[in-house]
Design a protein around this motif. Structure first.
Motif, mmCIF file in Angstrom:
data_model
loop_
_atom_site.group_PDB
_atom_site.id
_atom_site.type_symbol
_atom_site.label_atom_id
_atom_site.label_comp_id
_atom_site.label_asym_id
_atom_site.label_seq_id
_atom_site.Cartn_x
_atom_site.Cartn_y
_atom_site.Cartn_z
ATOM 1 N N THR A 68 -119.902 70.265 -105.925
ATOM 2 C CA THR A 68 -118.953 70.326 -104.811
ATOM 3 C C THR A 68 -117.937 71.438 -105.005
ATOM 4 O OG1 THR A 68 -119.200 67.945 -104.594
ATOM 5 C CG2 THR A 68 -117.384 68.955 -103.419
ATOM 6 N N VAL B 56 -121.275 68.685 -100.668
ATOM 7 C CA VAL B 56 -120.783 67.342 -100.971
ATOM 8 C C VAL B 56 -121.975 66.426 -101.175
ATOM 9 C CG1 VAL B 56 -119.202 65.550 -100.263
ATOM 10 C CG2 VAL B 56 -119.109 67.783 -99.205
ATOM 11 N N LEU C 283 -116.698 60.760 -106.904
ATOM 12 C CA LEU C 283 -116.018 61.738 -106.059
ATOM 13 C C LEU C 283 -114.507 61.676 -106.304
ATOM 14 C CD1 LEU C 283 -116.799 63.789 -103.963
ATOM 15 C CD2 LEU C 283 -116.373 62.098 -102.203
ATOM 16 N N VAL D 84 -112.120 64.654 -107.601
ATOM 17 C CA VAL D 84 -110.946 65.133 -106.866
ATOM 18 C C VAL D 84 -109.692 65.036 -107.742
ATOM 19 C CG1 VAL D 84 -109.457 64.710 -104.881
ATOM 20 C CG2 VAL D 84 -111.911 64.596 -104.620
ATOM 21 N N ILE E 210 -111.204 69.569 -108.009
ATOM 22 C CA ILE E 210 -112.610 69.671 -107.657
ATOM 23 C C ILE E 210 -113.255 70.932 -108.215
ATOM 24 C CG2 ILE E 210 -112.255 70.799 -105.426
ATOM 25 C CD1 ILE E 210 -114.528 67.833 -105.746
ATOM 26 N N SER E 211 -112.442 71.946 -108.533
ATOM 27 C CA SER E 211 -113.068 73.162 -109.046
ATOM 28 C C SER E 211 -112.542 73.548 -110.425
ATOM 29 C CB SER E 211 -112.854 74.309 -108.053
ATOM 30 O OG SER E 211 -111.478 74.507 -107.872
ATOM 31 N N VAL F 58 -105.891 64.136 -102.163
ATOM 32 C CA VAL F 58 -106.377 65.101 -101.173
ATOM 33 C C VAL F 58 -105.220 65.638 -100.334
ATOM 34 C CG1 VAL F 58 -107.731 65.311 -99.067
ATOM 35 C CG2 VAL F 58 -108.716 64.247 -101.060
ATOM 36 N N PRO G 182 -104.293 68.882 -103.236
ATOM 37 C CA PRO G 182 -105.697 68.961 -102.811
ATOM 38 C C PRO G 182 -106.606 69.657 -103.817
ATOM 39 C CG PRO G 182 -104.291 70.323 -101.428
ATOM 40 C CD PRO G 182 -103.399 69.464 -102.245
ATOM 41 N N ASN G 183 -106.103 70.624 -104.545
ATOM 42 C CA ASN G 183 -107.006 71.326 -105.452
ATOM 43 C C ASN G 183 -106.872 70.870 -106.893
ATOM 44 O OD1 ASN G 183 -108.268 72.865 -103.417
ATOM 45 N ND2 ASN G 183 -106.426 74.110 -103.293
#
Lengths: 335, 301
Positions: free
Chosen positions: A53, A59, A250, A254, A258-259, A308, A312-313
Motif C-alpha cells: 500500500t 490497497v 491495515l 497506518v 503507511i510508507s 488517518v 495521515p502519513n
C-alpha cells in the motif's frame, strides 16, 4: 538520482538486532516472550502491507486471506507429509505468493476502491472454502505443530521461547529483505508508479508488471506471517483469519506510517498492547462485560480514524516533515 | 418449478442488494468515496428499527424510524468525518487510500459501540407477514408473501427515488453536483449541503436493506452476523457491476448478482455461498470493467 557510493544493505544492523532480541528473550517472563512472538508475526504481516500500500499504492483488505493460504499450505505439509519445519515455512511463502500473483493480475486492472472491495470479497469468501475440502479440516481446522525446541538449547528452554526465536528470526530476515527490495530499482519503480502512473510509464516502467510483482512479494511475506501465526496458536482454522485480522493489519500499517518501513515496530507493538491496555482501562472503570470485550476493537478502530485524520502519513513521517519545516524556517532567518 | 423458485429467490435477494448498491452509488456520486461503513450503518439502523418494534410493536413504524435514524446518522458522518478527511488527508502517499481506511475504521467503531450498547447476542425482529410460501396447484413455492412485500417496497422506493432525481429541483441539484461540482456551485447550488443530503439518502436506503435482509433471513441479527458482511460485499459488487455511478445500474447489478448467486447455490453447490460473489465480481471486472450500464448511460441517471 544515482548515489555516488553503493548503498549498504544494513546487514550488520539486523544481526545486531537479532543478538539484542536473543538476550532480551532470556530475561523477560513467559507472557512477554509469547507477546514478543506475536509482535514479530505482526511486524512481518504489516511490512507486507507497507510494501503493497505504502510503496506500490495498492490497497488490500484481503491479506488475512493470503495469510490463511500460507498457514494452510504449511499445516497440510506438516500434518500430511511430516515435512521439515523450515520447508513448511518456505512452502507457505510460495503458496501465498502464487495466490498473490493471481490476485495481483486481477488487481493491476483495478484501482483504489475497486481493489479494496475485490480483496474484501476475497477476505470474506476464502476462509469459508476450507469447509469444502476435507484435507483442510473444516471448521475445526488442522493442528500445526513445529515440534519441541532442539535439546541442544538446554533443558529449561521453553516452547514459547522457541516460537519467539523462530518468529523473530523470520521477522529479521523478512524485514531485511523488504528493506533492500524497497531500496532497489523495484522499490523505486513502485514509488514512481504510485506517484504518477503515466509519468512512470513514460520513464519506461512497465507499471502493470511492477504492480503484480509487488502483490506477489507482499503476498509471499503475508503467507510467512500466516504460517507463523498458526505456529503461535497451534492450529489453522477459518476462524483464525477473520475479516478483523485484515483490518488490524491495515490499522497497524497506518499507525506505523503507511510508507515508513522503520515505523513497523510501532504498529505491531500497539496492536499487541491494545487488548492489555483496554483490559486495564475497563477494570479501572469497573465497566460491564460487554464493554470490556469490545473496548479493544473500539480503540483499534478509533485509532485508525484519528491517525488517518490527524497524522495521515504516520508519526515517523510527520516528525520528519515537521523537522524539515523547522530547519527550513531556521535557515531562512539566518540569511 | 425449481427453476422458478431459484429465479424468485434470486430476485428477492437481488432487490435487497440493489438497495445496498444504491446506497453505495449515492455516496460515491456525492463524495467520490466508497463507504465501507455502509453495512455498519445498515446494522445500526436495524438496531434502531428493533428498538422501535419492541417499544411500539409495529414493523410499519419501525421501518420509517430506521430510515430516519439511518439518514440522520449518515448525514452526521458526512458532516464530521468526511469534511475533516478532505481537510487533513488529501496529500501524501496516504491520499488515495485515506477514505477507504477511514470508512473501515468507522465500520469498526460502529460495530464495537453496538456490541457495547446492545450486547453481542442475537436479537430478533419478527417479520410483519408470513414467510410461508404461496401454494399453486398443490405445490408450495419458496416465494412467500414476505418476499413479495420486500419486492413491492423496494420497487416503490425506487420509483420515489427516481421521481426525486428526475422531477424535482432537489434532484437536479443532486445530479448537477455529482456531475460537475464546480459548475453547480457557480449556478448557486449549495454543493456541500447537497453532499450531506446524498449521504442521508444513502443512510435511509441502507436502513431498508438492513431491515429486509434481517427479516428475509431468519429474523435474527447480531453485531457479528455474517449477513451484514455479506450485505456489504454484495451491495458493493452490485454497485460495481452497475458501474458505481448509476442508480439504474445499481438496481440491475443487484438483480443480476442475486439471480446469479441463487443459481450457483441451487445448481452447483450451496457451499459456495461466500466465495460466489467474489468470483462473479472478478468475471465482471474482466469482461466489462466499466459496468453493465457503461459510462455514457451511467451519467444520465
Amino acid at each position: 538520482m544515482h548515489k555516488s557510493k553503493k548503498q549498504s544493505t544494513h546487514l550488520p544492523l539486523f544481526i545486531l538486532g537479532g543478538i539484542v532480541l536473543v538476550i532480551l528473550s532470556g530475561i523477560v517472563d513467559e507472557l512477554r516472550v509469547y507477546q514478543g512472538a506475536t509482535i514479530a508475526v505482526y511486524v512481518i504481516a504489516i511490512s507486507s502491507i507497507i510494501l503493497l500500500t505504502g510503496y506500490s499504492g495498492q490497497v488490500s483488505l484481503g491479506h488475512g486471506a493470503l495469510m490463511a493460504v500460507g498457514a494452510y499450505a504449511a499445516a497440510v505439509l506438516r500434518a500430511e507429509f511430516n515435512v521439515p519445519i523450515i520447508l513448511c515455512f518456505i512452502a507457505a511463502v510460495l503458496a501465498a505468493a502464487v495466490g498473490g500473483t493471481l490476485l495481483g493480475a486481477a488487481a493491476a486492472r483495478l484501482s483504489g476502491p475497486y481493489l479494496a472491495g475485490t480483496t474484501l470479497a476475497l477476505a470474506i469468501g476464502l476462509p469459508s472454502l476450507a469447509n469444502q475440502f476435507p484435507i483442510l479440516g473444516g471448521e475445526q481446522g488442522l493442528a500445526f505443530d513445529v515440534g519441541f525446541p532442539p535439546l541442544a538449547l538446554g533443558e529449561d528452554f521453553t516452547q514459547y521461547k522457541w516460537y519467539f526465536w523462530i518468529a523473530a528470526l523470520a521477522a529479521l530476515i523478512s524485514m531485511w529483505s523488504v528493506r533492500n527490495i524497497l531500496n532497489s530499482a523495484y522499490g523505486r519503480s513502485w514509488r514512481a508508479g504510485r506517484g504518477n502512473e503515466v509519468a512512470a510509464q513514460l520513464a519506461g516502467i512497465n507499471t502493470a508488471r511492477s504492480k503484480v510483482l509487488a502483490f506477489t512479494i507482499s503476498a509471499g511475506i503475508a503467507g510467512l506471517a500466516g504460517a507463523l501465526l498458526a505456529m503461535t496458536i497451534g492450529t489453522v482454522s477459518p476462524s483464525a483469519f477473520p475479516l478483523a485480522l485484515s483490518f488490524s493489519l491495515l490499522t497497524g500499517a497506518v499507525l506505523s506510517g503507511i510508507s515508513t518501513l522503520g515505523g513497523v515496530i510501532i504498529g505491531s507493538v500497539v496492536l499487541v498492547a491494545i487488548p492489555e491496555i483496554a483490559d486495564v482501562v475497563a477494570h479501572r472503570l469497573g465497566s460491564s462485560e460487554s464493554v470490556t470485550t469490545n473496548l479493544p476493537g473500539l480503540i483499534v478502530s478509533g485509532l485508525l480514524i484519528l491517525t488517518v485524520l490527524f497524522v495521515p502519513n504516520g508519526p515517523v513521517e510527520q516528525h520528519r516533515a515537521r523537522k524539515a519545516k523547522h530547519e527550513a524556517a531556521h535557515n531562512s532567518t539566518k540569511k | 418449478m425449481q427453476l422458478l423458485n431459484t429465479l424468485l429467490i434470486g430476485i428477492t435477494a437481488g432487490s435487497i442488494y440493489s438497495l445496498m448498491a444504491i446506497a453505495f452509488v449515492l455516496v460515491w456520486r456525492s463524495t467520490r468515496v466508497v463507504n465501507f461503513a455502509q453495512a455498519g450503518m445498515a446494522l445500526l439502523s436495524t438496531y434502531f428499527g428493533y428498538e422501535a418494534v419492541s417499544r411500539l410493536g409495529s414493523f410499519w413504524i419501525a421501518l420509517p424510524v430506521a430510515m430516519i435514524g439511518g439518514a440522520l446518522f449518515a448525514a452526521l458522518v458526512e458532516l464530521v468525518l468526511m469534511r475533516l478527511l478532505v481537510k487533513h488527508a488529501s496529500s501524501g502517499p496516504i491520499a488515495g487510500v485515506a477514505p477507504i481506511i477511514a470508512t473501515l475504521g468507522l465500520l469498526g467503531v460502529i460495530r464495537s459501540v453496538i456490541s457495547m450498547i446492545w450486547g453481542g447476542q442475537d436479537l430478533r425482529i419478527v417479520a410483519p407477514i408470513s414467510n410461508n410460501g404461496f401454494t399453486i396447484n398443490g405445490s408450495t413455492l419458496v416465494f412467500s408473501p414476505l418476499k413479495l412485500l420486500v419486492l413491492v417496497v423496494v420497487v416503490v422506493l425506487l420509483i420515489l427515488l427516481s421521481i426525486l432525481f428526475q422531477k424535482t429541483n432537489l434532484g437536479l441539484a443532486l445530479r448537477a453536483s455529482a456531475h460537475a461540482p464546480e459548475i453547480a456551485r457557480l449556478s448557486g447550488v449549495r454543493v456541500d449541503s447537497v453532499r450531506t443530503l446524498g449521504w442521508a439518502l444513502a443512510g435511509a436506503a441502507g436502513a431498508v436493506a438492513g431491515l429486509f435482509q434481517t427479516v428475509n433471513g431468519n429474523g435474527n441479527f447480531s453485531p457479528d452476523s455474517i449477513d451484514f458482511s455479506l450485505l456489504l460485499v454484495s451491495g458493493f459488487i452490485a454497485a460495481v457491476i452497475g458501474g458505481l455511478d448509476s442508480l439504474l445500474g445499481a438496481v440491475l447489478g443487484g438483480l443480476f448478482l442475486g439471480i446469479s448467486i441463487s443459481f450457483v447455490l441451487m445448481y452447483i453447490s450451496s457451499g459456495l455461498f461466500f466465495i460466489a460473489p467474489f468470483v462473479i465480481l472478478l468475471i465482471v471486472l474482466f469482461v466489462r470493467p466499466q459496468g453493465i450500464i457503461g459510462v455514457k448511460a451511467g451519467r444520465r441517471a
